[in-house]
Scaffold this motif. Structure first.
Motif, PDB file in Angstrom:
ATOM      1  N   SER A  19       0.599  -1.007  -0.125  1.00 30.30           N
ATOM      2  CA  SER A  19      -0.138  -0.361  -0.468  1.00 30.30           C
ATOM      3  C   SER A  19       0.687   1.557   0.240  1.00 30.30           C
ATOM      4  O   SER A  19       0.041   2.235  -0.236  1.00 30.30           O
ATOM      5  CB  SER A  19      -0.842   0.012   1.415  1.00 30.30           C
ATOM      6  OG  SER A  19      -1.749  -0.435   0.829  1.00 30.30           O
ATOM      7  N   LEU A  30      -5.180   4.660   0.695  1.00 32.69           N
ATOM      8  CA  LEU A  30      -4.477   3.388   0.622  1.00 32.69           C
ATOM      9  C   LEU A  30      -3.993   3.258   2.230  1.00 32.69           C
ATOM     10  O   LEU A  30      -4.799   1.927   2.269  1.00 32.69           O
ATOM     11  CB  LEU A  30      -3.772   3.573  -0.151  1.00 32.69           C
ATOM     12  CG  LEU A  30      -4.220   2.685  -1.339  1.00 32.69           C
ATOM     13  CD1 LEU A  30      -3.068   1.959  -2.543  1.00 32.69           C
ATOM     14  CD2 LEU A  30      -5.204   1.691  -1.823  1.00 32.69           C
ATOM     15  N   PHE A  49      -9.101  -5.566  -2.039  1.00 32.63           N
ATOM     16  CA  PHE A  49      -8.656  -4.737  -2.088  1.00 32.63           C
ATOM     17  C   PHE A  49      -6.834  -5.847  -2.328  1.00 32.63           C
ATOM     18  O   PHE A  49      -6.212  -5.105  -2.771  1.00 32.63           O
ATOM     19  CB  PHE A  49      -8.623  -4.949  -0.609  1.00 32.63           C
ATOM     20  CG  PHE A  49      -7.914  -3.869   0.385  1.00 32.63           C
ATOM     21  CD1 PHE A  49      -7.722  -2.166  -0.271  1.00 32.63           C
ATOM     22  CD2 PHE A  49      -6.058  -3.912   0.776  1.00 32.63           C
ATOM     23  CE1 PHE A  49      -6.402  -1.243   0.204  1.00 32.63           C
ATOM     24  CE2 PHE A  49      -5.546  -2.681   0.593  1.00 32.63           C
ATOM     25  CZ  PHE A  49      -5.615  -1.857   0.869  1.00 32.63           C
ATOM     26  N   ILE A  53      -4.330  -4.030  -4.994  1.00 23.19           N
ATOM     27  CA  ILE A  53      -2.941  -2.800  -5.198  1.00 23.19           C
ATOM     28  C   ILE A  53      -2.105  -3.681  -5.476  1.00 23.19           C
ATOM     29  O   ILE A  53      -0.551  -3.368  -5.869  1.00 23.19           O
ATOM     30  CB  ILE A  53      -2.274  -2.487  -3.270  1.00 23.19           C
ATOM     31  CG1 ILE A  53      -2.468  -4.547  -2.720  1.00 23.19           C
ATOM     32  CG2 ILE A  53      -3.284  -2.332  -2.702  1.00 23.19           C
ATOM     33  CD1 ILE A  53      -1.949  -4.547  -1.121  1.00 23.19           C
ATOM     34  N   LEU A  60      -4.262   2.605 -10.669  1.00 23.73           N
ATOM     35  CA  LEU A  60      -5.476   3.890  -9.109  1.00 23.73           C
ATOM     36  C   LEU A  60      -5.059   4.639  -8.902  1.00 23.73           C
ATOM     37  O   LEU A  60      -6.254   5.351  -9.098  1.00 23.73           O
ATOM     38  CB  LEU A  60      -3.390   3.061  -7.890  1.00 23.73           C
ATOM     39  CG  LEU A  60      -3.432   1.215  -7.726  1.00 23.73           C
ATOM     40  CD1 LEU A  60      -2.148   1.148  -7.096  1.00 23.73           C
ATOM     41  CD2 LEU A  60      -4.647   0.525  -7.259  1.00 23.73           C
ATOM     42  N   ILE A  82     -12.646   2.610  -0.309  1.00 27.64           N
ATOM     43  CA  ILE A  82     -11.729   3.334  -0.633  1.00 27.64           C
ATOM     44  C   ILE A  82     -12.060   5.115  -0.418  1.00 27.64           C
ATOM     45  O   ILE A  82     -11.515   5.897   0.342  1.00 27.64           O
ATOM     46  CB  ILE A  82     -10.208   3.371  -0.919  1.00 27.64           C
ATOM     47  CG1 ILE A  82      -9.818   1.949  -1.023  1.00 27.64           C
ATOM     48  CG2 ILE A  82      -9.339   4.085  -0.970  1.00 27.64           C
ATOM     49  CD1 ILE A  82      -9.199   1.067  -2.002  1.00 27.64           C
TER      50      ILE A  82
END
Length: 97
Positions: A19, A30, A49, A53, A60, A82
């Motif tokens: 992250s 994140l 999740f 990542i 992203l 998020i």
């Protein structure tokens, strides 16, 4: 003191490391999400999740800055979670993005 080497602890450390993107905007979204919300997610959302990542930083960034949305429903849902988390927490730095 012994370090927790349980599978869950190892996974959490791995997720934290991945992250940390080195891009301030992504880190700002994140890491707090991982620290504050990840444990309450349903298993399907946790897996989303974990998959998210692994994506490229530019993807992203586009998704988390709400410039585009992922096509896959599960990925879109975790991105929305998020973003919502950042918008509803006391994260004044996010509001400047």
């Amino acid at each position: 003191m012994s370090e927790d080497t349980s599978p869950d602890a190892i996974l959490r450390k791995r997720l934290y490391w991945h992250s940390r993107r080195g891009m301030w905007e992504l880190d700002l979204l994140l890491i707090p999400f991982l620290e504050q919300r990840y444990d309450q997610l349903a298993q399907e959302e946790k897996e989303a999740f974990q998959s998210l990542i692994k994506e490229e930083d530019q993807d992203l960034f586009a998704w988390l800055m709400r410039r585009e949305w992922p096509q896959e429903p599960q990925r879109k849902r975790i991105v929305q979670l998020i973003v919502e988390h950042a918008e509803t927490t006391d994260n004044s730095a996010y509001r400047t993005l």
